[in-house]
Design a protein around this motif. Structure first.
Motif, PDB file in Angstrom:
ATOM      1  N   GLU A 144       0.847  -1.194   0.000  1.00 53.12           N
ATOM      2  CA  GLU A 144       0.000   0.000   0.000  1.00 53.12           C
ATOM      3  C   GLU A 144       0.881   1.242   0.000  1.00 53.12           C
ATOM      4  OE1 GLU A 144      -2.462  -0.475   3.444  1.00 53.12           O
ATOM      5  OE2 GLU A 144      -3.459  -2.247   2.639  1.00 53.12           O
ATOM      6  N   VAL A 145       0.440   2.249  -0.737  1.00 56.99           N
ATOM      7  CA  VAL A 145       1.154   3.532  -0.783  1.00 56.99           C
ATOM      8  C   VAL A 145       0.138   4.638  -0.486  1.00 56.99           C
ATOM      9  CG1 VAL A 145       3.091   2.880  -2.270  1.00 56.99           C
ATOM     10  CG2 VAL A 145       0.897   3.424  -3.300  1.00 56.99           C
ATOM     11  N   SER A 146       0.566   5.893  -0.540  1.00 55.16           N
ATOM     12  CA  SER A 146      -0.346   6.960  -0.112  1.00 55.16           C
ATOM     13  C   SER A 146      -1.592   7.018  -1.004  1.00 55.16           C
ATOM     14  CB  SER A 146       0.373   8.309  -0.068  1.00 55.16           C
ATOM     15  OG  SER A 146       0.711   8.704  -1.374  1.00 55.16           O
ATOM     16  N   ALA A 147      -1.410   6.776  -2.308  1.00 51.09           N
ATOM     17  CA  ALA A 147      -2.571   6.726  -3.209  1.00 51.09           C
ATOM     18  C   ALA A 147      -3.123   5.300  -3.195  1.00 51.09           C
ATOM     19  CB  ALA A 147      -2.154   7.120  -4.615  1.00 51.09           C
ATOM     20  N   TRP A 148      -4.259   5.125  -2.617  1.00 54.62           N
ATOM     21  CA  TRP A 148      -4.825   3.774  -2.470  1.00 54.62           C
ATOM     22  C   TRP A 148      -4.930   3.040  -3.804  1.00 54.62           C
ATOM     23  CZ3 TRP A 148      -9.034   2.828   1.756  1.00 54.62           C
ATOM     24  CH2 TRP A 148      -8.556   3.329   2.994  1.00 54.62           C
ATOM     25  N   THR A 149      -5.266   3.784  -4.858  1.00 56.73           N
ATOM     26  CA  THR A 149      -5.464   3.131  -6.161  1.00 56.73           C
ATOM     27  C   THR A 149      -4.150   2.634  -6.776  1.00 56.73           C
ATOM     28  OG1 THR A 149      -5.378   5.314  -7.164  1.00 56.73           O
ATOM     29  CG2 THR A 149      -7.566   4.368  -6.794  1.00 56.73           C
ATOM     30  N   HIS A 150      -3.022   3.083  -6.259  1.00 57.51           N
ATOM     31  CA  HIS A 150      -1.738   2.634  -6.803  1.00 57.51           C
ATOM     32  C   HIS A 150      -1.110   1.516  -5.969  1.00 57.51           C
ATOM     33  CE1 HIS A 150      -2.173   5.413  -9.869  1.00 57.51           C
ATOM     34  NE2 HIS A 150      -1.434   6.421  -9.441  1.00 57.51           N
ATOM     35  N   GLY A 151      -1.762   1.137  -4.897  1.00 58.99           N
ATOM     36  CA  GLY A 151      -1.317  -0.036  -4.142  1.00 58.99           C
ATOM     37  C   GLY A 151      -1.617  -1.276  -4.969  1.00 58.99           C
ATOM     38  N   ILE A 152      -1.101  -2.407  -4.532  1.00 60.59           N
ATOM     39  CA  ILE A 152      -1.297  -3.620  -5.332  1.00 60.59           C
ATOM     40  C   ILE A 152      -1.390  -4.837  -4.421  1.00 60.59           C
ATOM     41  CG2 ILE A 152       1.190  -3.629  -5.844  1.00 60.59           C
ATOM     42  CD1 ILE A 152       0.512  -4.883  -8.574  1.00 60.59           C
ATOM     43  N   CYS A 153      -2.272  -5.750  -4.778  1.00 58.46           N
ATOM     44  CA  CYS A 153      -2.539  -6.937  -3.963  1.00 58.46           C
ATOM     45  C   CYS A 153      -1.381  -7.942  -4.028  1.00 58.46           C
ATOM     46  CB  CYS A 153      -3.799  -7.641  -4.458  1.00 58.46           C
ATOM     47  SG  CYS A 153      -5.297  -6.678  -4.252  1.00 58.46           S
ATOM     48  N   ALA A 154      -1.316  -8.784  -3.007  1.00 56.00           N
ATOM     49  CA  ALA A 154      -0.263  -9.801  -2.911  1.00 56.00           C
ATOM     50  C   ALA A 154      -0.204 -10.694  -4.157  1.00 56.00           C
ATOM     51  CB  ALA A 154      -0.526 -10.662  -1.675  1.00 56.00           C
ATOM     52  N   GLU A 155      -1.375 -11.098  -4.634  1.00 52.82           N
ATOM     53  CA  GLU A 155      -1.435 -12.001  -5.792  1.00 52.82           C
ATOM     54  C   GLU A 155      -0.763 -11.361  -7.008  1.00 52.82           C
ATOM     55  OE1 GLU A 155      -3.830 -11.038  -3.767  1.00 52.82           O
ATOM     56  OE2 GLU A 155      -5.485 -12.483  -3.615  1.00 52.82           O
TER      57      GLU A 155
END
Ligand code: THU
Length: 234
Positions: free
Chosen positions: A147-158
């Motif tokens: 997860e990063v400050s912009a939620w939409t740029h975070g990425i799931c483990a898979e």
């Protein structure tokens, strides 16, 4: 290895626009990322997002990014988030890339590894660590959510595990195992199911739930009536 050999690892059936980059971490390690498109275009993983998320998932901090295209998708965001130095170069440090592939025996038990992997998750917003292991015939790639400050740029483990595999040049997989210790069940989100259905269409997905039980699914069954259109492929 040249940029071109790294570019060839990108998955770009919709644009044919190969893209890759290399991120250098604070401790001097190099992580590659390649673009992974999806038939649902907004789910595409840009090379920069892949490289930075892989670096973060390894417990490292990105400090420098090597690219041939300083206008590439999401570069501004990641450069701003981590104050990255952008190095536009024809001569990338691709010979020194970290080898993130782990060899394993056929009867390898993923659960203990999935449990300890949770500690690597970068989940300051959700406090919901997720781990994933993507298997090939003779080994695997690990992933945790980032997860990063912009939620939409975070990425799931898979998708971190998938990003690592593609960046390393692997596209043939046997199964994907996922775990979270919180929540009622461990279950890939809708976006991951879409990506999984394209890249692992007839594969076993093994979910290790927080109560110690597990369930096994065919990826196809996790996303019935999924979005497909041959009209999109170039
Ligand atoms: N998350 C995953 O890593 N995989 C999933 O399939 C479900 C959701 C992560 C993303 C985010 O970091 C946190 O869980 C809450 O959404």
């Amino acid at each position: 290895m040249s940029w071109n050999s790294l570019y060839e690892r990108s998955y770009v059936p919709y644009s044919s626009d190969n893209s890759a980059c290399v991120v250098e971490s604070k401790s001097g390690k190099y992580y590659a990322g390649v673009r992974i498109e999806n038939i649902s275009y907004p789910l595409t993983i840009p090379a920069v997002q892949a490289a930075c998320a892989i670096c973060l998932s390894e417990g490292e901090i990105p400090v420098r990014i090597y690219t041939e295209d300083s206008a590439s998708e999401q570069l501004d965001y990641w450069a701003g988030e981590f104050n990255l130095e952008i190095i536009e170069t024809n001569d990338p440090p691709v010979d020194d890339l970290e080898d993130l592939f782990q060899t394993s025996e056929e009867d390898f038990d993923a659960l203990p590894r999935l449990k300890s992997l949770l500690d690597k998750a970068v989940a300051p917003n959700s406090d919901f660590p997720v781990s994933a292991i993507l298997f090939t015939e003779d080994g695997y790639f690990e992933g945790v959510n980032v997860e990063v400050s912009a939620w939409t740029h975070g990425i799931c483990a898979e998708r971190v595990a998938i990003s690592k595999a593609f960046a390393a040049g692997y596209t043939e997989f046997t199964r994907l195992e996922v775990h979270t210790r919180k929540g009622e069940i461990s279950s890939p989100c809708g976006a991951c199911r879409q990506v999984i259905s394209e890249l692992l269409p007839y594969h076993d997905i093994i979910l290790h739930h927080s109560d110690g039980t597990q369930s096994e699914h065919l990826s196809l069954d996790l996303l019935p009536f999924s979005f497909k259109s041959s009209a999109l492929k170039k």
